[in-house]
Design an enzyme around this catalytic site. Structure first.
Site, PDB file in Angstrom:
ATOM      1  N   LYS A  55      -4.190   4.601  -0.381  1.00  0.00           N
ATOM      2  CA  LYS A  55      -2.911   5.089  -0.907  1.00  0.00           C
ATOM      3  C   LYS A  55      -2.399   4.113  -2.063  1.00  0.00           C
ATOM      4  CE  LYS A  55       0.307   2.790   0.793  1.00  0.00           C
ATOM      5  NZ  LYS A  55       1.197   1.908   1.863  1.00  0.00           N
ATOM      6  N   THR A  56      -2.735   2.837  -2.242  1.00  0.00           N
ATOM      7  CA  THR A  56      -2.073   2.276  -3.053  1.00  0.00           C
ATOM      8  C   THR A  56      -2.793   2.557  -4.328  1.00  0.00           C
ATOM      9  OG1 THR A  56      -1.874   0.533  -1.777  1.00  0.00           O
ATOM     10  CG2 THR A  56      -1.743  -0.082  -4.140  1.00  0.00           C
ATOM     11  N   GLN A  68       2.247   3.723  11.537  1.00  0.00           N
ATOM     12  CA  GLN A  68       2.418   2.243  10.900  1.00  0.00           C
ATOM     13  C   GLN A  68       3.880   1.705  10.974  1.00  0.00           C
ATOM     14  OE1 GLN A  68      -0.717   0.620   8.078  1.00  0.00           O
ATOM     15  NE2 GLN A  68      -1.310   3.098   8.115  1.00  0.00           N
ATOM     16  N   ARG A 124      -7.028  -3.115  10.062  1.00  0.00           N
ATOM     17  CA  ARG A 124      -7.077  -3.780   9.058  1.00  0.00           C
ATOM     18  C   ARG A 124      -8.693  -4.184   8.877  1.00  0.00           C
ATOM     19  NH1 ARG A 124      -3.413  -2.288   6.638  1.00  0.00           N
ATOM     20  NH2 ARG A 124      -3.526  -0.952   8.591  1.00  0.00           N
ATOM     21  N   ASP A 143       7.453   3.105  -1.279  1.00  0.00           N
ATOM     22  CA  ASP A 143       6.234   2.731  -0.693  1.00  0.00           C
ATOM     23  C   ASP A 143       6.664   2.642   0.833  1.00  0.00           C
ATOM     24  OD1 ASP A 143       3.665   2.143  -0.124  1.00  0.00           O
ATOM     25  OD2 ASP A 143       3.800   0.405  -0.845  1.00  0.00           O
ATOM     26  N   GLU A 144       5.794   2.833   1.915  1.00  0.00           N
ATOM     27  CA  GLU A 144       6.103   2.405   3.069  1.00  0.00           C
ATOM     28  C   GLU A 144       7.553   2.917   3.621  1.00  0.00           C
ATOM     29  OE1 GLU A 144       3.909   1.014   4.649  1.00  0.00           O
ATOM     30  OE2 GLU A 144       3.110  -0.750   3.774  1.00  0.00           O
TER      31      GLU A 144
END
Length: 779
Positions: A34-35, A251, A602, A220-221
């Site tokens: 994503k980043t 998330q 993670r 973002d998020e």
DNA sequence: TATTATCCAATTTTT
DNA sequence: TTGGATAATA
């Protein structure tokens, strides 16, 4: 050149990266790059000739913002792009337009603790009776209201029909608190957002201007935005609907703080034109890890169906391990890390250990120290929460904003200068009567009759002290800070304490001065105001450095957005994950599941989940049982080191047979069972601090034997009505105990139970969560 | 007024 | 066990 930027992206990623105009929703699973897409997208926009100043990129953490800035700079160097958190963006707007909501430009930002102090002061001042609620509850309620865009007036209206204690008290306190903050020229974290949202709502011209200025907005998020943030974003993207948001509903782990997952779920309703791009390919984890994550999250009902896949290899099996006690858990993890690093297969920075609550870091830290393994604990705000640091910052706050009564109260008698509680109360009264700030009231100390002469003198001296310091307000912050330390006597005070208690508070003071120096060096704008804003809005987590070669310990919340080759999740126990406070609420429970999902995803290559049979927490050792989430994992393809009988031998939540695992423990009831050696009997040393770490395999093996030993000892039936004195019982909260006596009859039949910690308690047998521990075999 | 004793409550916490 | 907030005391 464009080819450069886009060539490394997959088709789906490219689709997102090249969608510039119009709303865009990027549903990005964990590890889906994503980043990468976001940064490439921005780089692409810049290449296309869009002005950097027209782009607004909002993140939740400074860390995320920094990371993105860095990566964009690598793609297209030299662009001066503003990127930051919602809060810092809002703070910046408020410095400029704060007058619209009654704030002067030197307003202070209060952290949670200061907010609480402010709320307490406001409550005292207005003589409001908290009755059955606590200040924390009210603070929470107000925070929630603010996140949901409710000012005190709106809260009043909206909650008018609610008669719970909390809302009644909050209705009274909220407006007082609001006024208190404005009078102090201060905002709490929620205000930063709320004020801006209100400002944009009530001021069409401003809204329009900013909308024009920020033509391209990125968030973002997005799954973690609350209503206030939503409103801000919405207001800024009305005329130009060039809004792109990224996130993953799976998330979302901050609903408890007011984040509303519906923002992302209903994005397409809000922006019907929206292009939706799904990034479902995972580039991070092995197939096995991903399957575990997927199986787990599939149990959530409130969810957007998503297909996660990876072309990565199968990888090693995910491990599930049971330990007798957290110390064993920690030792085994430390031992495994040590041996793998020794072997040269990994370095320390590859490892992370996650837990649900910060307190769980303790045994891990112990174990790491014992083994001599370098580690770092990531804890939210450790540094800026330290007393010395807060004290000194309060002096700076007061110098910067003399109306800041919270700061005033903190430092007025620190170090002690003879202005005690009574004198302070007189000042407060005076301030209230004449509508003054406390520092202003102090200036009139001579006029306050109730003050003793001595107190008045002390107060005058304090005022002079602040005035003298204020002269240096434009000096570099570090120099001002040195002045403060010396002239207020705080330095001597700290030194005296250090000498007495063998502490190193002075070290913290120096560290703060260093932080100020560093700030001056790095920032082009290093005014006092900027520094204070910086320390208020930046936390320690932000400069978490993965670089040094250390094992990282942190909560699963803190782990969001990170990745590690090898991950351990400890304490996967009932009442921990899911946390006991989430047990009654289905939505909260799903959030806990998402939290574990975040933890699991993670991991790149290795993943181990573990739980313990007993856990020492808050000074008490209690029986623990595996988390229900463990039942949702694909255990047949995992490597399980758990007691014979497996997870299923332990009934969920119920107490029925969970202490099957505990029979040895029960047998030790009458002995001192602080250190239970039965299961880990290769320990030769009684001192728990110096015990030899037990290799994981050994522990597993021993567990099997122990479980066999336990063999026939079965739990008694729950409904057993036959409690008698001398009987051993199990209590939900207190653990194992011995019935000393039984009194009363019928519904009043009461047992006096002595517990392992030598506490005695009485229970009505009719309702007490007591279970007999019967050794007469009842199968 | 300042220090010491006692009691109580206790997730997570981007800001 | 820890920290914070009151209560008791010198």
């Amino acid at each position: 050149m464009q080819v450069d930027i886009l060539s490394s992206l997959t088709a789906a990623q490219r689709e997102a990266a090249t969608h510039i105009d119009g709303p865009l929703l990027m549903l990005a699973g964990p590890g889906s790059g994503k980043t990468r897409v976001v940064t490439h997208r921005i780089a692409y926009m810049l290449k296309e000739g869009i002005q950097a100043r027209n782009i607004l990129a909002l993140t939740f953490t400074n860390k995320a913002a920094e990371e993105m800035k860095l990566r964009i700079d690598r793609l297209i160097p030299g662009q001066n792009l503003w990127m930051g958190t919602f809060h810092s963006f809002c703070a910046r707007l408020l410095r400029q337009y704060g007058n619209l909501v009654g704030l002067a430009d030197n307003f202070s930002i209060l952290d949670t603790k200061d907010s609480k102090k402010a709320l307490q002061s406001a409550t005292d001042e207005a003589r409001i009776d908290l009755s059955h609620t606590s200040i924390d509850t009210v603070l929470w309620e107000i925070s929630n209201a603010k996140s949901n865009l409710r000012t005190s007036q709106e809260y009043e209206r909206e909650s008018a029909s609610k008669f719970s204690g909390v809302s009644e008290v909050t209705r009274q306190i909220y407006p007082v608190y609001e006024r208190f903050l404005l009078r102090s020229n201060a905002v709490d974290f929620d205000d930063l957002l709320l004020h801006v949202a209100v400002m944009l709502r009530d001021n069409q011209q401003l809204r329009h201007d900013l909308d024009q200025r920020y033509k391209y907005i990125m968030v973002d998020e997005y799954q973690d935005t609350n209503l206030a943030q939503y409103a801000i974003v919405r207001a800024l993207s009305l005329s130009n609907q060039n809004l792109s948001v990224t996130g993953d509903p799976d998330q979302s782990i901050y609903a408890w703080r007011g984040a509303s997952i519906s923002n992302i779920l209903e994005f397409e309703k809000d922006y019907p034109e929206a292009r939706v791009v799904r990034l479902e390919q995972n580039y991070r984890s092995t197939k096995r890890i991903l399957r575990a994550a997927d199986d787990l999250i599939a149990n959530n009902k409130q969810r957007k169906q998503k297909e996660l896949f990876t072309n990565n290899g199968e990888g090693e099996p995910v491990k599930l391990v049971c330990f007798p006690h957290p110390n064993d858990e920690a030792d085994a993890i430390a031992a495994r890390i040590a041996s793998e690093v020794e072997r040269g297969s990994r370095s320390l920075r590859d490892y992370a250990v996650f837990y649900r609550v910060n307190a769980f870091s303790r045994p891990l830290e112990h174990a790491m120290m014992k083994q001599g393994i370098p580690y770092q604990v990531v804890r939210g705000l450790e540094f800026f929460q330290r007393k010395e640091v807060k004290d000194l910052l309060s002096y700076l706050q007061l110098i910067n904003n003399p109306s800041n009564d919270v700061a005033f109260q903190r430092v007025v008698n620190l170090p002690a200068r003879g202005i005690g509680k009574t004198s302070l109360q007189h000042i407060i009264n005076h301030a209230q009567r004449y509508q003054l700030t406390m520092l202003e009231a102090c200036r009139e100390a001579g006029l306050i009759e109730s003050l003793s002469k001595r107190a008045a003198t002390a107060i005058n001296k304090f005022v002079t002290l602040i005035d003298v310091l204020t002269v240096s307000i434009h000096m570099p912050v570090s120099e001002l800070l040195v002045d403060v330390v010396e002239q207020t006597g705080y330095g001597d005070f700290v030194d005296a304490q250090d000498a007495k208690a063998d502490e190193d508070r002075r070290g913290n003071v120096d560290e703060l001065i260093n932080a100020a120096r560093e700030f001056e060096r790095e920032m082009n704008e290093s005014t006092l105001e900027a520094f204070l804003e910086h320390v208020a809005l930046v936390s320690d987590v932000d400069d978490l450095d993965i670089d040094p070669d250390r094992v990282t310990l942190m909560t699963m919340h803190a782990a969001k957005g990170l990745e590690f080759p090898s991950v351990f999740v400890v304490g996967v126990e009932h009442g921990i994950i899911p946390h006991e406070r989430s047990l009654e609420d289905a939505a909260a429970e799903e959030e806990e599941r998402r939290l574990l999902f975040v933890g699991i995803t993670r991991a790149e290559q290795q993943l181990q989940l573990s739980y313990c049979q007993r856990r020492t927490y808050r000074g008490q050792t209690r029986i623990a049982s595996p988390s229900q989430f463990l039942y949702e994992l694909p255990r047949d393809e995992m490597e399980c080191h758990i007691p014979a009988g497996g997870l299923s031998a332990v009934s969920l939540g119920g107490l029925g047979s969970q202490y099957e695992l505990e029979a040895d423990f029960i047998e030790n009831l009458n002995s001192d069972f602080d250190v239970d050696q039965t299961l880990v009997n290769n320990r030769e040393d009684d001192n728990p601090e110096s015990q030899i770490p037990v290799p994981l395999e050994d522990i597993a093996a021993q567990l099997q034997t122990a479980a066999q030993l336990v063999g026939k000892k079965r739990a008694a039936k729950r409904d057993a009505a036959s409690f008698h004195s001398g009987m051993q019982v199990l209590h939900n909260d207190y653990g194992i105990g011995l019935i000393l006596a039984i009194t009363g009859k019928g519904a009043k039949r009461t047992a006096t139970v002595k517990f392992a910690n030598h506490q005695e308690r009485k229970f009505r047998l009719a309702f007490a969560p007591l279970t007999p521990v019967n050794d007469s075999g009842d199968d």
